[in-house]
Design a protein around this motif. Structure first.
Motif, mmCIF file in Angstrom:
data_model
loop_
_atom_site.group_PDB
_atom_site.id
_atom_site.type_symbol
_atom_site.label_atom_id
_atom_site.label_comp_id
_atom_site.label_asym_id
_atom_site.label_seq_id
_atom_site.Cartn_x
_atom_site.Cartn_y
_atom_site.Cartn_z
ATOM 1 N N PRO A 64 -1.742 -8.321 8.986
ATOM 2 C CA PRO A 64 -1.766 -7.124 9.808
ATOM 3 C C PRO A 64 -3.040 -6.294 9.650
ATOM 4 C CG PRO A 64 -0.223 -6.845 7.998
ATOM 5 C CD PRO A 64 -0.752 -8.239 7.902
ATOM 6 N N SER A 65 -3.577 -6.225 8.438
ATOM 7 C CA SER A 65 -4.773 -5.399 8.271
ATOM 8 C C SER A 65 -5.725 -6.103 7.321
ATOM 9 C CB SER A 65 -4.401 -4.020 7.727
ATOM 10 O OG SER A 65 -4.020 -4.141 6.378
ATOM 11 N N GLU A 66 -6.927 -5.580 7.268
ATOM 12 C CA GLU A 66 -7.964 -6.299 6.563
ATOM 13 C C GLU A 66 -7.777 -6.287 5.050
ATOM 14 O OE1 GLU A 66 -11.799 -5.128 7.926
ATOM 15 O OE2 GLU A 66 -12.807 -6.569 6.632
ATOM 16 N N ARG A 67 -7.280 -5.167 4.553
ATOM 17 C CA ARG A 67 -7.181 -5.063 3.102
ATOM 18 C C ARG A 67 -5.877 -4.386 2.681
ATOM 19 N NH1 ARG A 67 -9.036 0.375 2.050
ATOM 20 N NH2 ARG A 67 -9.150 -0.104 -0.150
ATOM 21 N N GLU A 68 -5.523 -4.580 1.423
ATOM 22 C CA GLU A 68 -4.379 -3.847 0.908
ATOM 23 C C GLU A 68 -4.869 -2.646 0.138
ATOM 24 O OE1 GLU A 68 -3.304 -7.383 -2.029
ATOM 25 O OE2 GLU A 68 -2.299 -5.562 -2.669
ATOM 26 N N GLY A 69 -4.018 -1.622 0.020
ATOM 27 C CA GLY A 69 -4.469 -0.409 -0.643
ATOM 28 C C GLY A 69 -3.489 0.075 -1.677
ATOM 29 N N ASP A 70 -3.943 1.024 -2.521
ATOM 30 C CA ASP A 70 -3.013 1.652 -3.445
ATOM 31 C C ASP A 70 -2.820 3.118 -3.057
ATOM 32 O OD1 ASP A 70 -5.446 2.677 -4.168
ATOM 33 O OD2 ASP A 70 -5.424 1.877 -6.218
ATOM 34 N N ASN A 71 -3.191 3.417 -1.817
ATOM 35 C CA ASN A 71 -3.015 4.768 -1.316
ATOM 36 C C ASN A 71 -2.459 4.638 0.102
ATOM 37 O OD1 ASN A 71 -3.412 7.285 -0.090
ATOM 38 N ND2 ASN A 71 -5.171 7.716 -1.418
ATOM 39 N N TRP A 72 -1.346 5.321 0.362
ATOM 40 C CA TRP A 72 -0.706 5.187 1.680
ATOM 41 C C TRP A 72 -1.668 5.585 2.797
ATOM 42 C CZ3 TRP A 72 3.480 2.381 2.375
ATOM 43 C CH2 TRP A 72 4.405 2.241 1.328
ATOM 44 N N ASP A 73 -2.620 6.472 2.494
ATOM 45 C CA ASP A 73 -3.522 6.939 3.546
ATOM 46 C C ASP A 73 -4.553 5.892 3.952
ATOM 47 O OD1 ASP A 73 -2.272 9.360 3.763
ATOM 48 O OD2 ASP A 73 -3.465 10.251 2.137
ATOM 49 N N SER A 113 2.886 -11.014 6.774
ATOM 50 C CA SER A 113 2.541 -11.952 5.704
ATOM 51 C C SER A 113 1.860 -11.307 4.495
ATOM 52 C CB SER A 113 1.611 -13.054 6.236
ATOM 53 O OG SER A 113 2.220 -13.730 7.308
ATOM 54 N N GLU A 114 1.433 -10.065 4.629
ATOM 55 C CA GLU A 114 0.603 -9.514 3.559
ATOM 56 C C GLU A 114 1.186 -8.261 2.917
ATOM 57 O OE1 GLU A 114 -2.004 -10.869 2.244
ATOM 58 O OE2 GLU A 114 -2.637 -12.362 3.727
ATOM 59 N N VAL A 115 0.922 -8.128 1.632
ATOM 60 C CA VAL A 115 1.226 -6.886 0.931
ATOM 61 C C VAL A 115 0.169 -5.871 1.359
ATOM 62 C CG1 VAL A 115 1.347 -5.766 -1.316
ATOM 63 C CG2 VAL A 115 2.261 -8.078 -1.023
ATOM 64 N N VAL A 116 0.609 -4.796 2.014
ATOM 65 C CA VAL A 116 -0.361 -3.814 2.508
ATOM 66 C C VAL A 116 -0.540 -2.656 1.536
ATOM 67 C CG1 VAL A 116 -0.044 -4.358 4.950
ATOM 68 C CG2 VAL A 116 1.453 -2.671 3.854
ATOM 69 N N TYR A 117 0.412 -2.513 0.627
ATOM 70 C CA TYR A 117 0.334 -1.392 -0.310
ATOM 71 C C TYR A 117 0.950 -1.803 -1.629
ATOM 72 C CZ TYR A 117 1.533 3.057 -2.547
ATOM 73 O OH TYR A 117 1.662 4.086 -3.448
ATOM 74 N N HIS A 118 0.290 -1.470 -2.697
ATOM 75 C CA HIS A 118 0.975 -1.590 -3.984
ATOM 76 C C HIS A 118 0.425 -0.544 -4.916
ATOM 77 C CE1 HIS A 118 -2.387 -3.270 -6.201
ATOM 78 N NE2 HIS A 118 -2.628 -4.034 -5.159
ATOM 79 N N ASN A 119 1.308 -0.051 -5.756
ATOM 80 C CA ASN A 119 0.870 0.967 -6.694
ATOM 81 C C ASN A 119 1.837 1.005 -7.864
ATOM 82 O OD1 ASN A 119 -0.758 2.971 -7.707
ATOM 83 N ND2 ASN A 119 0.253 4.613 -6.575
#
Lengths: 477, 260
Positions: free
Chosen positions: A96-105, A137-143
């Protein structure tokens, strides 16, 4: 009066909650994806996936080997009817998106909105040690909370885990569930994407749960997350996963593989609240290995999906290990939930318990399928299996398939199964106190699963009760 | 206004088997009636039929409760209208705690009046429950226990009366509440019922085999049931006569064989 008080706080929170799946979970987002593979699967799709993930060569090799095995293996015919799955209609990889983040924003706003609606960021603040959110298919957020990170606890998306801890992943990946274990484990190994990678260092107790939330959005999507959890000696972790999807008339496929290693004296609890929409095939392989004096607990709640086949397993390979499987299935109209568990006693002095509760209504079908195996030399093992089924109407169905294989001496095994209808006497009794019929039925059903629900942390118990309530009202799917 | 339960020529069957063969009885608020009779005479069938058990089929006759046709009402409506049955053998409901159940009985009443009602507040319910439990000598621990699961006979009976005290009925039927009780439990349970009778001018139909409970709950009227009919009605002395002479003189008088 403490008893009265405790009874009431939980109920107070549950009271008044009343939504339905369509508005609460059934919404979908317009597709605006970074990358979406073509429909269907071939070696080219797998190579493209692996390339886009920039994976090491060995992982691509395993994927391709697993794909060959997937093709050669027939669709199983012993459980639910899988004959209608059209493997060529599925999208196997959607990024869905290019990268995963550790910030919801940092994640695309429509995805963030989805997880907001599902209440994930809110839960993260209130009662979780860490969160991973997977979209397609992808983890978009983890923290994960900083203090746990400082103690060396690792909680990453599986892809990120492979990037940061390639050696550890290589050492354990596919060792508990090899790619040729079954057709769907082979499929998962071929096209896995996302899932969680967790490592808890020796002696570390992760007090609040780590949660992963899995969301399918696109039509005909396949989701194949892969989870690897290693709980080192004397450590403890509770991992919780939830999942939902929009309601479509065409089928989606969810096929996960979860491998858990519980080291000496450690304890792992893995809780699932499966609430897929009723067009999702949910075919999952979950297995844990428990070493000496380790404890593995699967708490498995199955409410959604069109078809589920899932039998979480515990292999007790060290003396004194304990395995526990608590399973709830609630099958409504058009659903067949074939669930249960496997306990395999490999070492002596190991103990296990399986408790399964299933409810069927509106022509739904719930099956318990379980294996209790005691291997040669695994003396002085104890195991107890209890499965109870509740039928809410004559159209519904419940089956029990208990398999017991014992090759050792001095083994204590108990097995009880019961099927009951919502008792006319219970219903009349509650109604004779002024409680309307639908409420009375719902109280009896909630009471039936109460022994399992009370094993859940408060927030999940409330969620489970609420979902059961929805299922009772027939508004899911 | 005084509420009355008026039973007119009531016939009822279980399956194809006729049990009640024309019952006539008028119970008003503030009155205590005792219904006596040997096993199999139809006493419990009358109780279940009045409460609306689906297995008991009223085939003829009428029951008027507070001006309404009781037999047309669902069991929960009957209860909310103020009719109560204390069960001889109450069902166990695993997983449903006594506190949760009692609170739902109150909330169902409130929500039938006003669908928007959010139910009794926790502090108010806690006070109410504590007071009623203390009155009946029930350990507070029972609030958290699953309804009737693993309760002794005496505990079940106390909890039936606790439910009665919670919903405050206008007319209560007590189906062999005395069976299986030791003398202390019988006294507590009877005193609890009598307190409701006095405080709320409750009407009572006390079904029993024995004179014993009538020492605590003193009836205004005694009715004797044989083979699906009320064959004798009278004052309190009728119970004493039964205690001394048994039912044989009645069987003889009405030409009914033992195995009727």
């Amino acid at each position: 009066m403490a008893d009265i008080e405790r009874e009431l706080t939980e109920e107070e929170v549950v009271a008044g909650v009343n939504a339905d799946y369509a508005t609460k979970y059934g919404f979908s987002d317009v597709e605006d994806y970074f990358f979406k593979a073509k429909r269907g699967l071939d070696a080219g799709v797998i190579r493209a996936m692996s390339l886009s993930k920039n994976e090491p060569e060995w992982m691509l090799d395993i994927r391709l080997k697993a794909y060959e095995h997937f093709l050669s293996r027939p669709v199983p015919t012993w459980g639910a009817d899988l004959g209608e799955i059209d493997f060529d209609e599925i999208y196997y990889y959607i990024k869905p998106s290019e990268r995963e983040g550790d910030n919801w924003d940092d994640i695309p706003s429509y995805i963030k909105d989805t997880f907001n609606k599902l209440g994930i960021p809110d839960a993260e603040q209130k009662y979780l040690s860490g969160v991973a959110a997977q979209y397609e298919s992808e983890v978009v957020y983890h923290n994960i909370k900083k203090d746990l990170e400082e103690k060396g606890v690792v909680f990453l998306g599986m892809d990120e885990g492979l990037r940061q801890y390639p050696d550890m992943v290589k050492e354990y990946f596919g060792t508990i569930i090899p790619f040729n274990d079954n057709k769907f484990a082979a499929l998962n190994t071929a096209v896995w994407s996302g899932g969680s990678f967790i490592y808890v260092p020796p002696g570390v107790h992760v007090e609040m749960p780590l949660q992963a939330y899995f969301r399918i959005n696109a039509k005909n999507a396949g989701q194949f997350e892969r989870t690897l959890i290693i709980v080192d000696e004397g450590a403890y972790v509770h991992y919780v996963e939830g999942c939902t999807a929009p309601i479509y008339s065409s089928d989606s496929l969810h096929s996960a593989v979860v491998e858990v290693l519980v080291r000496k004296g450690a304890r792992c609890r893995y809780t699932t609240i499966q609430n897929w929409s009723n067009n999702v095939y949910n075919l999952v392989t979950k297995r844990a290995v428990a070493e000496e004096n380790a404890t593995m607990e699967w708490v498995d709640g199955n409410l959604g999906s069109k078809i589920t086949m899932k039998y979480p397993a515990v292999y007790m390979v060290g003396e004194g290990a304990h395995g526990e499987i608590l399973s709830i299935a609630f099958a409504g109209k058009g659903q067949h939930l074939d669930a249960g568990g496997k306990v395999v006693h490999v070492a002596p002095n190991t103990t296990s318990r399986i408790i399964s509760k299933s409810i069927s209504k509106g022509g739904g079908r719930a099956s318990y399928r379980g294996l209790l195996k005691v291997e040669k030399n695994a003396e002085n093992c104890k195991s107890n299996v209890v499965c109870d089924a509740l039928l809410l109407d004559p159209e519904s169905r419940s089956d029990t398939y208990p398999y017991i294989e014992i090759d050792a001496e001095d083994v204590t095994v108990g097995h009880e199964a019961s099927v009951s209808k919502v008792g006319e006497e219970q219903l009349f009794y509650l109604m004779s106190r002024g409680i309307p019929e639908d409420m009375a039925t719902s109280m009896i059903v909630n009471g039936f699963i109460e022994p399992l629900v009370k094993e859940l942390p408060m927030e999940y118990a409330i969620e489970m009760n609420r979902l059961i309530q929805l299922q009772m009202e027939g508004s899911i799917g | 206004m005084t509420i009355a339960l008026e039973i007119k020529n009531l016939h009822a069957s279980i399956g194809e088997q006729p049990i009640l063969k024309g019952i006539n009885l008028l119970i008003k608020q503030g009155e205590i009636h005792a219904l006596m009779g040997p096993n199999g005479s139809g006493k419990s069938t009358l109780a279940y039929t009045l409460a609306g058990h689906p297995a008991y089929d009223p085939t003829a006759g009428q029951v008027i409760y507070d001006g309404q046709d009781l037999l047309e009402m669902e069991p929960d409506e009957r209860s909310r209208a103020g009719l109560f049955l204390a069960f001889q053998y109450p069902a166990a409901v695993p997983g449903v705690t006594l506190a949760k159940f009692l609170r739902q009985t109150i909330n169902s009443r409130r929500q039938a009046e006003n669908p928007e009602d959010s139910g009794i507040s926790i502090p108010a319910f806690r006070r109410l429950l504590k007071e009623k439990m203390d009155m009946l000598g029930i350990d507070h621990k029972f609030a958290g226990r699953y309804l009737n699961e693993g309760f002794s006979g005496g505990e079940k009976k106390r909890v039936e009366i606790l439910q009665m005290a919670t919903v405050e009925p206008k007319i209560a039927i007590m189906d062999e509440t005395d069976s299986g009780l030791d003398i202390d439990a019988l006294r507590v349970v009877s005193e609890g019922a009598m307190r409701l009778y006095r405080e709320m001018n409750m009407g009572m139909l006390v079904i029993t085999h024995y004179q014993r409970i009538l020492n605590y709950i003193q009836p205004d009227y005694i009715h004797i049931m044989l083979d699906g009919r009320i064959v004798e009605s009278g004052g309190p002395d009728l119970a004493l006569k039964l205690e001394e002479e048994g039912y044989d003189w009645l069987r003889e008088k009405y030409g009914i064989t033992e195995t009727a």
